[in-house]
Scaffold this active site. Structure first.
Site, mmCIF file in Angstrom:
data_model
loop_
_atom_site.group_PDB
_atom_site.id
_atom_site.type_symbol
_atom_site.label_atom_id
_atom_site.label_comp_id
_atom_site.label_asym_id
_atom_site.label_seq_id
_atom_site.Cartn_x
_atom_site.Cartn_y
_atom_site.Cartn_z
ATOM 1 N N ASP A 63 -7.323 -1.979 2.738
ATOM 2 C CA ASP A 63 -6.319 -2.889 2.447
ATOM 3 C C ASP A 63 -6.802 -4.374 3.274
ATOM 4 O OD1 ASP A 63 -4.696 -1.083 1.489
ATOM 5 O OD2 ASP A 63 -3.946 -0.530 3.521
ATOM 6 N N ASP A 122 0.666 -1.136 -0.140
ATOM 7 C CA ASP A 122 -0.049 0.026 -0.132
ATOM 8 C C ASP A 122 0.939 1.094 0.111
ATOM 9 O OD1 ASP A 122 -2.264 1.526 0.385
ATOM 10 O OD2 ASP A 122 -1.666 1.721 2.496
ATOM 11 N N ASP A 177 -2.053 -0.686 5.912
ATOM 12 C CA ASP A 177 -2.405 -0.330 7.180
ATOM 13 C C ASP A 177 -4.092 0.151 7.221
ATOM 14 O OD1 ASP A 177 -2.049 3.119 7.326
ATOM 15 O OD2 ASP A 177 -1.912 1.951 5.608
#
Length: 487
Positions: A379, A179, A375
């Site tokens: 996600d 990410d 995080d």
């Protein structure tokens, strides 16, 4: 649905809906992955769980709670977790069958010789010796001490690994999907460009002083970044009067005899300086500093990469069969900027949670064993669908719960280290299994075709068990962690 909700400054938006009136900036990083708050006005969509900024919004609820974005994310996590194949440690798959086989063979070694007329005492002694030397103690301990040592060693260095199976999955990783916001980057903006448009009248320090003075009463992340940079440079921030924050536009204040505005480009009245277009093209967030109605300067703010991001990406590229992939809900421009600086080529931006899941499944369909690192709430579905997953320590609750491992100290460089340590554990397990298998084979053949004394059989069995256990416990040492980090 249809209810009208008043969302005050700083409150969390309670439902998915559409803004009826008002202007504010909403922090929706946890849902979309955007690093900067998004301006919301009449007609714009807002999501449950995001945080309102300084303005007041009147929102009409547009979705039933069971169909909100957050609810769909939770549903995606459940579906992905349910469809993920149930895994079992390799040793657990064979140990039960092997144990049954040893008991059956021992019974045969008693029954068959007795039927053929052998004496009872030597027959029982040979059978009992066989059961001792063939028992799978060394085989079982060949696997668990290395894996548990990895878990303990990782825990000492800030990584929570949730099970021994996770260690095996980490060792199998062939590609890492990262990410952006909060993972590769710190998730907080920092002032990186201060450009005076009239250097003959106002130098850069004075421009930054005025901008910081106007922003010092603001709670906006960009305002805090401007004030923080002024303090880092040792500037004295003058007092401001008549401060006013205009949601979605910027701030205004009187500093001495000057009327100062720090405003967003879309709210600037007049022709935008060329520097603004350049900053936007490079993925930065631009702000215009207006002094007494004249554009005096331009500020550029970016979400800063973690200090260890470049080295971590390089290490992951060396460890795995393919370079890392960037999966983010942020804009393509911002994603490309971060990816370029981090050394990532494969960039997939503007992804919704379900699109991240599709991207992970596409990679796995191509033969990759995917490790997802993130995080945010958005996600979590991709983490549940991946072969393995890791969450940054500052992540959301659902992310921490879904992830197979957590970097408690929020350090990106520990990810290649734990992959390297897991692979080292797999090599130790392979060596241990070879040692255990060799000992068992030699002792069993000696007992079946020779005369193996029972005490020697016990010593060989216990010695091999102790040997593989101590070999696995080597992974507890700090030098082992440092060697994995070096790789």
């Amino acid at each position: 649905m249809g209810d009208r909700v008043l969302v005050r400054p700083g409150e969390r938006i309670p439902a998915d809906g559409v803004v009826l009136s008002g202007v504010s900036e909403v922090d929706q990083c946890s849902i979309t992955g955007e690093s900067m708050p998004a301006v919301k006005s009449a007609g714009d969509e807002v999501f449950a769980g995001t945080v309102n900024g300084a303005g007041v919004l009147r929102v009409v609820v547009a979705r039933d709670p069971s169909h909100s974005v957050v609810a769909r994310i939770v549903e995606l996590v459940s579906e992905a977790s349910a469809t993920k194949a149930r895994t079992q440690l390799f040793i657990e798959k064979i140990e039960q069958r092997y144990s049954v086989g040893v008991v059956a063979a021992t019974s045969a070694l008693i029954v068959v010789p007795l039927v053929l007329g052998s004496a009872l005492q030597p027959t029982l002694l040979r059978a009992m010796t066989f059961m001792i030397v063939a028992s799978p103690c060394a085989v079982v301990l060949a696997t668990m001490p290395p894996l548990l040592s990895v878990i303990a060693n990782a825990g000492r260095h800030g990584i929570l690994v949730k099970s021994a199976i996770v260690v095996e999955r980490l060792a199998d990783t062939s590609i890492v999907a990262l990410d952006k916001t909060g993972t590769l980057t710190c998730g907080t903006p920092r002032l990186t460009v201060v450009k005076s448009l009239r250097p003959e009248l106002m130098d850069v320090p004075r421009l930054l002083e005025l901008a910081a003075a106007a922003e010092q009463s603001s709670e906006h992340p960009l305002g805090r970044a401007i004030v923080g940079e002024a303090r880092r440079r040792g500037l004295i921030i003058p007092a401001a009067e008549d401060f006013r924050a205009v949601p979605g536009r910027g701030v205004r204040a009187t500093i001495g005899r000057d009327f100062v505005e720090v405003c967003s480009p879309h709210s600037f009245r007049g022709e935008l300086p060329g520097e603004v277009t350049y900053l936007v093209d490079t993925g930065a967030t631009a702000a215009v500093v207006v002094v007494n109605g004249v554009a005096a300067g331009v500020l550029g703010l970016t979400d800063q990469m973690r200090s260890d991001a470049v080295d971590s990406v390089a290490a992951l590229t060396e460890l795995t069969s393919a370079p890392p992939v960037l999966l983010t809900g942020d804009s393509a421009r911002a994603a490309r900027l971060v990816a370029r600086d981090a050394g990532i080529v494969d960039v997939r931006a503007g992804l919704l949670p379900e699109q991240k899941v599709s991207a992970v499944r596409e990679l796995q369909a191509g033969g990759h064993r995917v490790l997802v690192v993130g995080d945010g709430v958005n996600d979590a579905p991709a983490m549940a669908a991946a072969c393995a997953s890791m969450a940054m320590g500052a992540g959301s609750d659902i992310t921490l719960q879904t992830a197979d491992a957590v970097t408690v100290r929020d350090e990106l460089h520990t990810i290649p280290t734990i992959i390297g340590l897991a692979r080292q554990a797999r090599r130790v397990v392979t060596v241990n299994l070879a040692l255990a298998g060799s000992f068992i084979t030699v002792l069993v053949l000696w007992d079946l075709f020779g005369q193996l004394p029972l005490p020697l059989g016990v010593a060989g069995h216990e010695g091999s068990t102790l040997l593989v256990a101590l070999n696995g416990l080597r992974l507890l040492s700090n030098p082992t962690w440092r060697s994995a980090a070096a790789r």
